[in-house]
Structures are given as C-alpha cells and as structure tokens.
Design a protein around this motif. Structure first.
Motif, PDB file in Angstrom:
ATOM      1  N   GLU A   1       1.141  -7.741 -10.589  1.00  0.00           N
ATOM      2  CA  GLU A   1      -0.154  -7.273 -11.098  1.00  0.00           C
ATOM      3  C   GLU A   1      -0.914  -6.517 -10.009  1.00  0.00           C
ATOM      4  O   GLU A   1      -1.583  -5.522 -10.286  1.00  0.00           O
ATOM      5  N   GLU A   2      -0.803  -6.974  -8.757  1.00  0.00           N
ATOM      6  CA  GLU A   2      -1.435  -6.244  -7.642  1.00  0.00           C
ATOM      7  C   GLU A   2      -0.807  -4.865  -7.481  1.00  0.00           C
ATOM      8  O   GLU A   2      -1.509  -3.865  -7.251  1.00  0.00           O
ATOM      9  N   ALA A   3       0.516  -4.804  -7.592  1.00  0.00           N
ATOM     10  CA  ALA A   3       1.202  -3.510  -7.490  1.00  0.00           C
ATOM     11  C   ALA A   3       0.774  -2.584  -8.626  1.00  0.00           C
ATOM     12  O   ALA A   3       0.602  -1.371  -8.434  1.00  0.00           O
ATOM     13  N   THR A   4       0.593  -3.152  -9.808  1.00  0.00           N
ATOM     14  CA  THR A   4       0.130  -2.361 -10.960  1.00  0.00           C
ATOM     15  C   THR A   4      -1.245  -1.770 -10.694  1.00  0.00           C
ATOM     16  O   THR A   4      -1.488  -0.582 -10.950  1.00  0.00           O
ATOM     17  N   ASP A   5      -2.153  -2.584 -10.182  1.00  0.00           N
ATOM     18  CA  ASP A   5      -3.499  -2.086  -9.858  1.00  0.00           C
ATOM     19  C   ASP A   5      -3.421  -0.959  -8.819  1.00  0.00           C
ATOM     20  O   ASP A   5      -4.183   0.020  -8.891  1.00  0.00           O
ATOM     21  N   LEU A   6      -2.498  -1.095  -7.878  1.00  0.00           N
ATOM     22  CA  LEU A   6      -2.360  -0.105  -6.817  1.00  0.00           C
ATOM     23  C   LEU A   6      -1.932   1.255  -7.380  1.00  0.00           C
ATOM     24  O   LEU A   6      -2.509   2.297  -7.033  1.00  0.00           O
TER      25      LEU A   6
ATOM     26  N   ASN B   1      -3.365  18.453   4.037  1.00  0.00           N
ATOM     27  CA  ASN B   1      -2.389  18.686   2.958  1.00  0.00           C
ATOM     28  C   ASN B   1      -2.318  17.540   1.954  1.00  0.00           C
ATOM     29  O   ASN B   1      -2.125  17.770   0.753  1.00  0.00           O
ATOM     30  N   ALA B   2      -2.415  16.322   2.438  1.00  0.00           N
ATOM     31  CA  ALA B   2      -2.144  15.155   1.602  1.00  0.00           C
ATOM     32  C   ALA B   2      -3.410  14.348   1.335  1.00  0.00           C
ATOM     33  O   ALA B   2      -4.328  14.311   2.158  1.00  0.00           O
ATOM     34  N   ASP B   3      -3.412  13.692   0.186  1.00  0.00           N
ATOM     35  CA  ASP B   3      -4.517  12.818  -0.197  1.00  0.00           C
ATOM     36  C   ASP B   3      -4.075  11.365  -0.097  1.00  0.00           C
ATOM     37  O   ASP B   3      -2.877  11.051  -0.181  1.00  0.00           O
ATOM     38  N   PRO B   4      -5.027  10.438   0.066  1.00  0.00           N
ATOM     39  CA  PRO B   4      -4.657   9.017   0.077  1.00  0.00           C
ATOM     40  C   PRO B   4      -4.056   8.589  -1.260  1.00  0.00           C
ATOM     41  O   PRO B   4      -4.371   9.160  -2.310  1.00  0.00           O
ATOM     42  N   GLY B   5      -3.203   7.580  -1.205  1.00  0.00           N
ATOM     43  CA  GLY B   5      -2.663   7.012  -2.439  1.00  0.00           C
ATOM     44  C   GLY B   5      -1.555   7.796  -3.089  1.00  0.00           C
ATOM     45  O   GLY B   5      -1.333   7.669  -4.296  1.00  0.00           O
ATOM     46  N   LEU B   6      -0.835   8.607  -2.320  1.00  0.00           N
ATOM     47  CA  LEU B   6       0.294   9.346  -2.883  1.00  0.00           C
ATOM     48  C   LEU B   6       1.558   8.487  -2.806  1.00  0.00           C
ATOM     49  O   LEU B   6       1.775   7.774  -1.819  1.00  0.00           O
ATOM     50  N   PHE B   7       2.410   8.597  -3.817  1.00  0.00           N
ATOM     51  CA  PHE B   7       3.647   7.816  -3.848  1.00  0.00           C
ATOM     52  C   PHE B   7       4.834   8.687  -4.251  1.00  0.00           C
ATOM     53  O   PHE B   7       4.709   9.567  -5.110  1.00  0.00           O
ATOM     54  N   ILE B   8       5.979   8.424  -3.623  1.00  0.00           N
ATOM     55  CA  ILE B   8       7.239   8.955  -4.122  1.00  0.00           C
ATOM     56  C   ILE B   8       7.641   8.089  -5.312  1.00  0.00           C
ATOM     57  O   ILE B   8       7.581   6.866  -5.264  1.00  0.00           O
ATOM     58  N   GLY B   9       8.073   8.726  -6.383  1.00  0.00           N
ATOM     59  CA  GLY B   9       8.448   7.976  -7.588  1.00  0.00           C
ATOM     60  C   GLY B   9       7.516   8.298  -8.732  1.00  0.00           C
ATOM     61  O   GLY B   9       7.249   9.458  -9.029  1.00  0.00           O
ATOM     62  N   GLY B  10       6.986   7.265  -9.374  1.00  0.00           N
ATOM     63  CA  GLY B  10       6.126   7.457 -10.537  1.00  0.00           C
ATOM     64  C   GLY B  10       6.947   7.539 -11.814  1.00  0.00           C
ATOM     65  O   GLY B  10       8.162   7.327 -11.808  1.00  0.00           O
ATOM     66  N   PRO B  11       6.305   7.861 -12.921  1.00  0.00           N
ATOM     67  CA  PRO B  11       7.034   7.927 -14.192  1.00  0.00           C
ATOM     68  C   PRO B  11       8.040   9.080 -14.181  1.00  0.00           C
ATOM     69  O   PRO B  11       7.650  10.248 -14.140  1.00  0.00           O
ATOM     70  N   THR B  12       9.307   8.760 -14.203  1.00  0.00           N
ATOM     71  CA  THR B  12      10.350   9.796 -14.177  1.00  0.00           C
ATOM     72  C   THR B  12      11.211   9.786 -15.431  1.00  0.00           C
ATOM     73  O   THR B  12      11.962  10.721 -15.660  1.00  0.00           O
ATOM     74  N   GLU B  13      11.121   8.732 -16.239  1.00  0.00           N
ATOM     75  CA  GLU B  13      11.852   8.668 -17.509  1.00  0.00           C
ATOM     76  C   GLU B  13      10.819   8.758 -18.638  1.00  0.00           C
ATOM     77  O   GLU B  13       9.901   7.941 -18.710  1.00  0.00           O
ATOM     78  N   VAL B  14      10.971   9.759 -19.477  1.00  0.00           N
ATOM     79  CA  VAL B  14       9.929  10.057 -20.455  1.00  0.00           C
ATOM     80  C   VAL B  14      10.522  10.325 -21.828  1.00  0.00           C
ATOM     81  O   VAL B  14      11.717  10.602 -21.982  1.00  0.00           O
TER      82      VAL B  14
ATOM     83  N   SER C   1       0.854  -1.191   0.000  1.00  0.00           N
ATOM     84  CA  SER C   1       0.000   0.000   0.000  1.00  0.00           C
ATOM     85  C   SER C   1       0.884   1.232   0.000  1.00  0.00           C
ATOM     86  O   SER C   1       2.110   1.137   0.115  1.00  0.00           O
ATOM     87  N   SER C   2       0.254   2.394  -0.116  1.00  0.00           N
ATOM     88  CA  SER C   2       0.968   3.632   0.150  1.00  0.00           C
ATOM     89  C   SER C   2       0.998   3.818   1.658  1.00  0.00           C
ATOM     90  O   SER C   2       0.215   3.197   2.389  1.00  0.00           O
ATOM     91  N   PHE C   3       1.908   4.657   2.166  1.00  0.00           N
ATOM     92  CA  PHE C   3       1.957   4.910   3.607  1.00  0.00           C
ATOM     93  C   PHE C   3       0.739   5.757   3.988  1.00  0.00           C
ATOM     94  O   PHE C   3       0.284   6.588   3.208  1.00  0.00           O
ATOM     95  N   PRO C   4       0.193   5.561   5.204  1.00  0.00           N
ATOM     96  CA  PRO C   4      -0.996   6.340   5.604  1.00  0.00           C
ATOM     97  C   PRO C   4      -0.747   7.855   5.594  1.00  0.00           C
ATOM     98  O   PRO C   4       0.371   8.314   5.830  1.00  0.00           O
TER      99      PRO C   4
ATOM    100  N   GLY D   1       9.726  -2.821 -14.339  1.00  0.00           N
ATOM    101  CA  GLY D   1       9.021  -1.918 -13.446  1.00  0.00           C
ATOM    102  C   GLY D   1       7.522  -2.030 -13.634  1.00  0.00           C
ATOM    103  O   GLY D   1       7.017  -3.002 -14.204  1.00  0.00           O
ATOM    104  N   LEU D   2       6.814  -1.022 -13.161  1.00  0.00           N
ATOM    105  CA  LEU D   2       5.360  -0.988 -13.256  1.00  0.00           C
ATOM    106  C   LEU D   2       4.946  -0.091 -14.429  1.00  0.00           C
ATOM    107  O   LEU D   2       5.611   0.902 -14.722  1.00  0.00           O
TER     108      LEU D   2
END
Length: 585
Positions: free
Chosen positions: A531-536, A466-479, A457-460, A513-514
C-alpha cells in the motif's frame, strides 16, 4: 630302511645315505612308517579352473545383457527409435502417425531439437500455418535453439506480407436503385455504452489458463457481463509469441477485434502509426477522476492517448532503514549529494551501501536506466528508446560517468560481477547492504522476509534541469486498446476503460503488481508495504517504459551488449553513446 631325503634303500647301521649324502638321523624312514602315513589327496585343478571360467562367462553375459538392455531402453535410444519411426511414417506420407511418433519422442526428451524439426517439417508439408506457429513457439521455448526463432521471424514476415497483398478488385456490380437508409438512433457509431442496444465486443489477449493474470481477467469479465447484459463479450486467448505474430498480421490485414491486449513503447506505436488504434482522448475525460493522466504516459503518442492501463511495476529504490539509522540517517536521502554523503557514512560503519547483481544484464539495466532517467529526464530518454533521437546524448554519457564513479568509490558490493539477482535479493533481505534498486514486484516478498524496516522511494534527481522528482522506470506497460475498426468505438472504449479498471482491481488483490487506477474497497490483504508503494507511484512525476519494452527488438540486443560492458569499466560514458550511435542510431 629308506632315506627320507631321496628314498634310497639303506642298510642297517648306515649313518649317511650313499645316494644323496643326507644324515640318516634326519632322513631315515622305515617301511612301517611309510605305510602308516596317509597319502595327500590329489588337487582337482582341472574342475576348479573350469568352474571359475564358467562363472566369469556367466557374469560377462549378465553384465553385457544389462549394458545392452540399458543402452537399448535408455531415453536417448527410445527417443531415437520414435524419431526413426516418425521419419518412416513421413516417408510413407502417413503424417498423422509421424506427428504422433515425434510427440512420443518429445514426451521422453522434451528438448529434442531433432524431434521438433521433424514436426516443423510435417506441418510445413501439410501447409498447416496455425500448428506451425504453435510448434515453433513451443520448440524455441523448450530448446532455445536459434533455428526455431529464425523460423518464427520468417513466418511472421511471410504472414505480414500476405496480409498486405491487395486482392484483385471484383467486377463492379450494377448500382441498385437508391433507397432510404434508416439507422436506429441508438446504433450510431458515437453512441455511448449507456444508450447502445445489444452489441457484440470481441477481445484478443495472451492471458491463457496458466497465466498469473487469468483469475483477475475472469473476475473482471464476470462483473462486466453482470453489469452489461446487453453486451455479448467474446474473448480469445493465445500463447504469447504466436499472439504477437497474429497481432501484426491482423493489423496489416485490417482484421483486428474490437479490444486488444498489447504492450506500450515502440510495439503499440507501430499500430498507432498504421491507423489501427482508436484515440481515447474524449472518452478518457469520463474516467480522469479515477485514472491519473500520468498513468497514460507510456501509451500516449503525438500528444494523444491510446491505451487503457491496468497493473504496473516500476524500478524502485529500496532501503534498509535500520542500517541507515546506524549511519545517522532517519530516511532515504532525497538529493544526490545527500546520497553520496550517506554512502560514505555507511562505508565508515563497515556497511555496504548498494547491492547490485552485475552478473545479469537486465539487473544492470535497472540501475543504468534509472541513472539515465534522473539525469536526462523523461522526454529525452523516451525519445531515445522510441528511436526519435540519436544516442549521441551528453546527458546519457554523464549518467554513465556518475554510475561508474560510484562504483569506483566502493559504494557497491565487492562481488558484484559474480553476483546473481537471487544473491543480492538474499543479501538485502539478510541486512548485508543498505540499498537495492529493483522491481516493485519484490515488495510483497520483502514485507514477508525482512525483519527490518523497509523504505522505498525513487532515486534522487541527478540533473534538476532535465529531470523532475518522482520519476520511475517502468509504469503501466501492458494496456488494452480499441481497434479503429470497432463498429461502435465510443461504446467499446467505455467498455474497455471499465474492464481495465476491474482487471486492475483484481490483479492488485492477487499481488500481480501495483495499480494504475485509484484503489477502492478493502485492499488490506495486499500488505502495508504494498500500500505504501501504491501511494508512492500514485504521486509519481512520470514513467518511462523499461528499455526492453520500449525499444525495437533488434536494437535491444545491441543495447544490452553495451550495457554489459559498463560495470567493469570496459567502456565509459562517451564510448557507450558513440557505440550506440554507430550501431543503432
């Protein structure tokens, strides 16, 4: 008769020797007995000593010879001889021979600073900039010597400065008689990929033969060439460090190819600010059903989209659900208060709640940046990373306090400061801690090596204002991005989107990666946990690039220096933000 003691001649009947006083019973020896005794052989002391001396001399020569030969043929000695030969060749201006000898020295000692400095000297003399770039990159990678890094940076600045020089304007030519210019309708700049005629699209990227992404790129390009036979697609690859230098110089000179592989954060923003990158807003609408807009967050600036994402990784909260069950929890807590209660319950069961490799700063950054994101929110943290706001931020200070309070409460492994990443990864895989915050690139390994149920999961959220649920450090960084100088920007942008989607698909199947794009086809080979991580991440509320991706390189070194002081309490939250404000912004 004779006395055995002294050898004096005796008369018959004497009881004692008149010469030495010895009792004759023990000392008398007859002439006959003397004659019967065989003389003791004389010892040949002289010859024996000589043989021993000769033997020692021979051994000494042998040992000395071995020592001299070993020293003469040692890697150090051989390297030194090739370097000496190279120096002689350089002095006699035989530069090819000098290069060859320096390379022979490096074949023996691959991290020889002296040999690499010699190559740098030769290429400078030859004014061979391309070779100089390559050898500086190679040298720094092999030796980690700061000299080569400084030389790289100086050369980058020099190239950028040269590219910025404005050439003298040529004498104006006489204007020709006006003629009617006819442009074919299908060759207008805004022509779409479906309607454009034969065109050429050029791309640069750092995906060399040895890169883990290479297979995915080749498969995607093959598919595109089959689908669009009218597009002549050329792609050039470069080593990573020299590629970054080349990109900056090309931006300054206005000589970018049509499509560029690059990195989000401050790196891409500089190109956008220079007007070198084409805005993808209008073209994106065609692909929005397959590519969620949140996936474009990291490459969007000033409310506009500039990058086509491919694969990604995020900082994930992994959990041993079997250990949580022992503490009375069936799932990962989704609020901070529940997380604290869960940690207390785990401690009572003798279970370490969190494992952290505090010996490595980049691992600490994954925890600290996660806490900052969940307390300050996406927009605030991104502005801090990109340099839009000062580091004197109370939400960041509070996040550090929360993190340190959890440390003081004993929620982390007791050997954290001496633990490496590999140590904690093994601890988690072996069931020695309940939670591990780390990159999603571990998902495949965890599925293979963990004999317990893994949750993710994402951290609580720490501060819901300030913050919303489901935020992650990272994401698409190579474009992939499109140059604003592309002859057919709309058609090139469409090609870029479709190419990015295919690269993402093949990278996902190759476990790189995802995916940033919606998946399609048979993806069962990647494993259930992936696949679970992808859905997340497809349901993510947003992403912020890793600090070391988003921030300027010079600022990053200072930032990491302060991060290293957090875990053992050398600085607190207030000192963290004050220090960064003073030293960065």
């Amino acid at each position: 008769m004779f006395c055995r003691n002294c050898g004096a001649k005796l008369d018959d009947g004497q009881l004692f020797c008149v010469a030495c006083g010895a009792k004759l019973d023990d000392s008398v020896q007859t002439i006959e007995s003397v004659l019967r005794e065989e003389p003791e052989p004389k010892k040949k002391h002289g010859k024996t000593v000589l043989l021993v001396l000769l033997l020692f001399v021979f051994i000494g020569i042998l040992v000395g010879g071995v020592f001299v030969a070993k020293k003469f043929y040692s890697p150090e000695a051989r390297t030194a001889r090739f370097i000496e030969a190279a120096e002689d060749s350089y002095s006699s201006k035989d530069y090819d021979e000098a290069i060859a000898n320096y390379r022979l020295a490096l074949a023996i000692t691959p991290d020889s600073v002296e040999a690499y400095k010699g190559l740098v000297k030769v290429y400078k003399k030859l004014d061979d900039t391309d070779s100089l770039l390559e050898v500086l990159e190679e040298a720094y990678k092999a030796t980690k010597d700061r000299y080569f890094k400084n030389e790289l940076e100086d050369l980058e600045e020099e190239l950028a400065a040269e590219a910025m020089e404005v050439p003298a304007e040529p004498e104006p030519e006489p204007e020709p008689e006006p003629t009617e210019v006819v442009t074919a309708p299908n060759q207008a700049p805004d022509t779409t990929l479906a309607d454009v005629g034969e065109i050429t699209i050029n791309m640069w990227c750092p995906v060399t033969e040895s890169d883990s992404y290479r297979h995915a790129f080749e498969c995607a390009i093959d598919d595109m060439e089959e689908k669009y036979p009218n597009v002549y697609f050329n792609w050039e690859t470069f080593e990573n460090d020299s590629y970054k230098i080349k990109l900056k110089a090309a931006v300054a000179a206005g000589e970018l190819p049509d499509i560029i592989y690059t990195w989000s954060g401050s790196y891409l923003r500089d190109f956008v600010d220079a007007g070198a990158i084409y805005c993808l807003d209008e073209v994106y609408d065609e692909y929005s059903d397959e590519l969620l807009e949140v996936m474009l967050d990291n490459s969007s600036y000033y409310g506009h989209h500039y990058g086509v994402p491919m694969i990604m990784n995020v900082v994930m909260l992994y959990a041993n659900l079997d250990l949580l069950k022992e503490a009375g929890y069936d799932e990962i807590p989704d609020t901070y208060n529940d997380m604290i209660e869960c940690c207390e319950a785990l401690k009572k069961k003798g279970i370490t709640p969190f494992g952290i490799p505090a010996n490595e700063v980049w691992c600490v950054s994954e925890y600290v940046e996660t806490f900052m994101l969940q307390n300050a929110g996406r927009e605030e943290l991104l502005d801090l990373f990109l340099g839009n706001e000062t580091w004197n931020n109370d939400s960041v200070a509070q996040a550090i306090y929360i993190f340190q309070n959890m440390i003081d409460a004993g929620y982390f492994n007791s050997d954290a400061l001496s633990s490496t990443y590999d140590d904690i990864l093994r601890d988690f895989e072996n069931g020695n801690c309940a939670f591990f915050i780390t990159g999603s690139w571990n998902t495949r390994n965890l599925e293979d090596y963990c004999d317990f149920t893994v949750g993710m999961s994402s951290f609580p959220v720490l501060n819901s204002e300030n913050a919303d649920p489901g935020l992650f450090i990272g994401g698409p960084t190579e474009v992939l991005v499109v140059s604003s100088s592309a002859a057919f920007p709309v058609a090139t942008s469409e090609y870029c989107f479709e190419l990015g989607r295919l690269i993402c698909h093949y990278e996902y199947l190759d476990w790189c990666g995802l995916p940033a794009w919606e998946t399609y086809g048979d993806t069962s080979s990647v494993g259930e946990l992936t696949e679970e991580a992808t859905d997340l991440v497809m349901d993510a509320g947003g992403f912020v690039p890793y600090g070391d991706t988003a921030m300027d390189v010079d600022e990053l070194e200072i930032y990491h220096g302060y991060l290293a002081l957090i875990y053992d309490g050398e600085i607190d939250g207030q000192e963290f933000i004050e220090g960064l404000e003073a030293d960065i912004r």
